[in-house]
Write a protein that holds these residues in place. Structure first.
Motif, mmCIF file in Angstrom:
data_model
loop_
_atom_site.group_PDB
_atom_site.id
_atom_site.type_symbol
_atom_site.label_atom_id
_atom_site.label_comp_id
_atom_site.label_asym_id
_atom_site.label_seq_id
_atom_site.Cartn_x
_atom_site.Cartn_y
_atom_site.Cartn_z
ATOM 1 N N VAL A 37 0.481 -1.305 -0.248
ATOM 2 C CA VAL A 37 0.601 0.012 -0.225
ATOM 3 C C VAL A 37 0.951 1.041 -0.055
ATOM 4 C CG1 VAL A 37 -1.652 1.121 1.234
ATOM 5 C CG2 VAL A 37 -2.242 -1.247 0.773
ATOM 6 N N VAL A 38 1.808 1.146 1.005
ATOM 7 C CA VAL A 38 3.288 2.120 1.285
ATOM 8 C C VAL A 38 3.927 2.528 -0.067
ATOM 9 C CG1 VAL A 38 4.353 3.729 2.358
ATOM 10 C CG2 VAL A 38 2.272 2.379 2.979
ATOM 11 N N PRO A 39 3.998 3.184 -1.459
ATOM 12 C CA PRO A 39 4.781 2.916 -2.057
ATOM 13 C C PRO A 39 5.930 4.135 -1.685
ATOM 14 C CG PRO A 39 3.280 4.937 -2.678
ATOM 15 C CD PRO A 39 2.475 4.272 -1.555
ATOM 16 N N GLU A 40 7.501 3.316 -2.446
ATOM 17 C CA GLU A 40 8.778 4.498 -1.882
ATOM 18 C C GLU A 40 8.848 5.690 -2.534
ATOM 19 O OE1 GLU A 40 12.705 3.343 -3.662
ATOM 20 O OE2 GLU A 40 11.756 2.164 -4.021
ATOM 21 N N LEU A 41 9.233 6.306 -1.504
ATOM 22 C CA LEU A 41 9.243 7.930 -1.231
ATOM 23 C C LEU A 41 9.712 8.018 -2.984
ATOM 24 C CD1 LEU A 41 8.063 10.622 -0.412
ATOM 25 C CD2 LEU A 41 10.259 10.417 0.946
ATOM 26 N N LYS A 42 9.952 8.933 -3.261
ATOM 27 C CA LYS A 42 10.442 10.099 -4.576
ATOM 28 C C LYS A 42 10.248 11.487 -5.221
ATOM 29 C CE LYS A 42 12.037 8.434 -9.164
ATOM 30 N NZ LYS A 42 12.135 7.436 -10.857
ATOM 31 N N ILE A 43 10.978 11.883 -4.684
ATOM 32 C CA ILE A 43 10.906 13.075 -5.349
ATOM 33 C C ILE A 43 11.615 14.005 -5.519
ATOM 34 C CG2 ILE A 43 10.764 15.611 -3.514
ATOM 35 C CD1 ILE A 43 11.000 14.468 -0.718
ATOM 36 N N THR A 44 11.269 14.206 -7.194
ATOM 37 C CA THR A 44 12.315 14.918 -7.502
ATOM 38 C C THR A 44 12.836 15.972 -7.822
ATOM 39 O OG1 THR A 44 10.938 14.052 -10.022
ATOM 40 C CG2 THR A 44 11.976 15.669 -10.378
ATOM 41 N N ILE A 45 13.881 16.088 -8.286
ATOM 42 C CA ILE A 45 15.206 17.886 -7.254
ATOM 43 C C ILE A 45 15.207 17.497 -8.989
ATOM 44 C CG2 ILE A 45 16.096 18.831 -5.702
ATOM 45 C CD1 ILE A 45 15.278 16.751 -3.274
ATOM 46 N N ASP A 46 15.584 18.489 -9.758
ATOM 47 C CA ASP A 46 16.119 18.560 -10.464
ATOM 48 C C ASP A 46 16.530 20.197 -10.935
ATOM 49 O OD1 ASP A 46 13.789 20.499 -11.414
ATOM 50 O OD2 ASP A 46 12.391 19.253 -13.026
ATOM 51 N N SER A 47 17.336 20.569 -11.760
ATOM 52 C CA SER A 47 18.062 21.908 -12.320
ATOM 53 C C SER A 47 16.987 23.164 -11.541
ATOM 54 C CB SER A 47 18.787 21.491 -13.205
ATOM 55 O OG SER A 47 17.339 21.854 -14.181
ATOM 56 N N SER A 48 15.738 22.732 -12.466
ATOM 57 C CA SER A 48 14.838 23.873 -12.218
ATOM 58 C C SER A 48 14.176 24.253 -11.097
ATOM 59 C CB SER A 48 13.807 24.076 -12.615
ATOM 60 O OG SER A 48 12.571 22.795 -12.731
ATOM 61 N N GLY A 49 14.122 23.232 -10.020
ATOM 62 C CA GLY A 49 13.894 22.711 -8.369
ATOM 63 C C GLY A 49 15.037 23.767 -7.630
ATOM 64 N N ILE A 50 15.951 23.092 -8.131
ATOM 65 C CA ILE A 50 17.789 23.480 -7.041
ATOM 66 C C ILE A 50 17.872 24.835 -7.685
ATOM 67 C CG2 ILE A 50 20.408 23.124 -7.474
ATOM 68 C CD1 ILE A 50 19.935 20.304 -8.236
ATOM 69 N N LEU A 79 17.957 12.522 -1.511
ATOM 70 C CA LEU A 79 18.936 11.966 -1.273
ATOM 71 C C LEU A 79 18.453 11.528 0.810
ATOM 72 C CD1 LEU A 79 21.289 14.196 -3.034
ATOM 73 C CD2 LEU A 79 21.757 11.747 -2.652
ATOM 74 N N TRP A 80 18.160 12.042 1.172
ATOM 75 C CA TRP A 80 18.330 12.041 2.626
ATOM 76 C C TRP A 80 16.734 11.734 3.362
ATOM 77 C CZ3 TRP A 80 22.623 13.243 4.462
ATOM 78 C CH2 TRP A 80 23.852 14.408 3.368
ATOM 79 N N LEU A 81 15.318 11.418 2.555
ATOM 80 C CA LEU A 81 13.793 11.587 2.993
ATOM 81 C C LEU A 81 13.818 10.034 2.457
ATOM 82 C CD1 LEU A 81 12.723 14.387 2.076
ATOM 83 C CD2 LEU A 81 14.563 14.222 4.643
ATOM 84 N N ASP A 82 13.473 9.069 3.220
ATOM 85 C CA ASP A 82 12.135 8.176 2.948
ATOM 86 C C ASP A 82 11.057 8.378 3.736
ATOM 87 O OD1 ASP A 82 12.771 7.038 5.314
ATOM 88 O OD2 ASP A 82 14.292 6.126 4.987
ATOM 89 N N ASN A 83 10.301 7.354 3.385
ATOM 90 C CA ASN A 83 8.821 6.624 4.310
ATOM 91 C C ASN A 83 8.535 6.958 5.443
ATOM 92 O OD1 ASN A 83 7.619 6.831 1.743
ATOM 93 N ND2 ASN A 83 8.301 4.558 1.402
ATOM 94 N N ARG A 84 9.953 6.447 6.048
ATOM 95 C CA ARG A 84 9.484 7.084 8.052
ATOM 96 C C ARG A 84 10.053 8.690 8.160
ATOM 97 N NH1 ARG A 84 13.051 1.980 8.844
ATOM 98 N NH2 ARG A 84 14.235 2.587 6.736
#
Length: 526
Positions: A37-50, A79-84
């Motif tokens: 039920v809980v998908p793996e956390l995936k946050i997009t951090i691309d050049s525009s966001g940076i 790099l530093w965050l996950d579901n928990r």
């Protein structure tokens, strides 16, 4: 009846086992279902966001290129965050950052009010997940920069030209990517003196927490104290020496006994003072330097250690000169093979902090007089005395002036060359009395060696043909001769006003070129 009860028991047992199996199966299925039920956390951090991040936090923009490269390598994900929440590796980083004070550094991240709530939970973290991850990444590079020391451009402005320890951000980026341990405990990562000074810093801070030491009071007409003298000042000196371990016990006596004199001699040895059997005003002045100032000196020298490439001390043979200590050491196979006092440049003609490779020893050398000395000393001398050149054993040589070989030559009977743009070298001198002084900053910039003959003998041990007799003959030949070393020897000229020796003793030396204050100011203003 017994048989009936036995059959019932067996049926119940099988039923219980069956129920347990069904319950375990349901629990396992439920667990699997919840995991799905809980998908793996995936946050997009691309050049525009940076780029947007640095518009909001411009004080961190110097890390932008490294950060861009790192996220690109990590497929533009966090790099530093996950579901928990925040991963343990990030907490380790924050704890290291908060512990910078233990390294003699200030933990003053430009956006401390943003980074602290992520970890300390004393306030709500109002950053988005994307900005939270980026803020932690910038904290990482900030930490790396701090523990690596000020940049090379700054050290050059401080006239520090020794080989720098290179900061390879790619290596640190890989460390983040692989979730490697954040640690500086492996001694190979830093110049070994750094760790020794760090231990000394902790010890002196403990002294400071306990109130430091009191100012020693003397009478206005105080000149000296000697064995047998009795005065309240003696008890104060005794207490002061006990605090720093120069006296092993404090009997609180106001009588100057042999134990106290021995303690003063120990103190003298570790503070660049010539041992004496009396206590002078200069001793009281040194003893009264506040512990807070000693701590600043330790911190300044820890910073200098950050600039040193630890590979330097791994060499099998090299020469090191510590300008404030006025000493030269020949290190061979990681042990001290030879020590000599030296005279260094005066404040107006500072000896340069740099390194070179010694390749030649010159016996009975000429001294080619620098143009500045010709202008300031020789020409005025010639104007007053027509025999000036002959009396000084000087001669013209192709439009320049040189001094002929001999015992009165300014370079003495031998010099040691390591080619460099600063025209600095090691050499003998006829002015032997200077080596008896505590402050030995008298030269025009070169390093005068107190035991030049012994140094030559030690350096040429590897060549059986260069016997002591042959070296002595070459030194007194009155004719210049050159010897090319079979293997070049690194020479490092450094500047350390606090140094822990190989016996574990902390030593302080006079800041002869007044370099500590500007460095401390630089470190505390960051």
């Amino acid at each position: 009846m017994k048989i009936l009860y036995s059959l019932v028991a067996v049926v119940l047992l099988f039923a219980a086992v069956s129920c347990n199996k069904k319950a375990d199966k349901k629990t396992e299925e439920s667990k699997k279902a919840s995991e799905k039920v809980v998908p793996e956390l995936k946050i997009t951090i691309d050049s525009s966001g940076i780029s947007t991040f640095y518009q909001s936090y411009p004080k961190l923009v110097k890390f932008q290129n490294e950060v861009l490269a790192l996220y690109k390598k990590n497929k533009s994900t966090q790099l530093w965050l996950d579901n928990r929440g925040v991963v343990e590796y990030a907490n380790t980083l924050f704890n290291k950052y908060k512990g910078l004070d233990q390294e003699g550094l200030k933990a003053n991240f430009p956006y401390n009010e943003k980074i602290s709530p992520i970890f300390e939970h004393t306030a709500e973290n109002k950053l988005s997940q994307k900005d939270t991850d980026l803020m932690i990444t910038n904290l990482y590079f900030y930490y790396v920069q701090k523990v690596s020391g000020v940049d090379e451009k700054t050290t050059r402005s401080l006239e520090w030209l020794l080989p720098r320890k290179k900061v390879n951000y790619q290596v640190f980026s890989d460390s983040i990517y692989k979730k490697a341990t954040i640690s500086d405990d492996k001694k190979s990562k830093m110049f070994s003196q750094y760790y020794k000074l760090r231990d000394a810093l902790h010890r002196y801070r403990e002294i400071e927490k306990k109130g430091g030491w009191k100012t020693i009071e003397t009478a206005e007409d105080f000149k000296s104290l000697k064995l047998g003298d009795s005065v309240a000042t003696i008890g104060q000196i005794r207490e002061r020496l006990y605090i720093t371990g120069d006296l092993k016990e404090n009997n609180k006596s106001n009588i100057c006994d042999s134990t106290l004199i021995k303690g003063i001699r120990t103190y003298e040895l570790h503070h660049g003072l010539t041992p004496k059997n009396i206590i002078l005003p200069e001793h009281i002045a040194e003893l009264n330097v506040p512990v807070s100032d000693r701590i600043k000196t330790i911190i300044a020298n820890m910073e200098r250690c950050r600039w040193i490439d630890p590979e330097l001390e791994k060499g099998k043979e090299y020469i090191e000169v510590n300008i404030p200590e006025f000493k030269l050491y020949l290190i061979r196979n990681h042990e001290i093979a030879f020590v000599s006092p030296v005279v260094v440049g005066r404040a107006m003609n500072k000896t340069v902090i740099f390194s070179g490779m010694m390749n030649n020893i010159v016996f009975s050398p000429y001294w080619n007089v620098p143009p500045s000395i010709i202008k300031s000393e020789i020409k005025p001398g010639m104007a007053k005395n027509k025999n000036y050149l002959a009396q000084k054993n000087l001669e013209w040589n192709n439009g320049a002036v040189r001094q002929l070989p001999g015992k009165n030559n300014s370079l003495g009977l031998v010099k040691f060359l390591f080619p460099n743009s600063n025209n600095i070298y090691l050499h003998d001198t006829p002015s032997k009395s200077l080596f008896e002084r505590e402050n030995r900053a008298f030269s025009h910039g070169c390093v005068r060696v107190g035991k030049p003959r012994e140094l030559a003998i030690e350096l040429l041990k590897q060549d059986p043909s260069m016997t002591t007799e042959r070296i002595d003959k070459a030194m007194h030949a009155g004719k210049e001769s050159w010897y090319t070393l079979k293997k070049k020897i690194p020479v490092y000229i450094g500047y350390f006003t606090a140094w822990v020796d190989r016996d574990g003793n902390l030593n302080f030396y006079k800041d002869v070129y007044k370099r500590d204050e500007s460095l401390i100011k630089l470190l505390t203003e960051e």
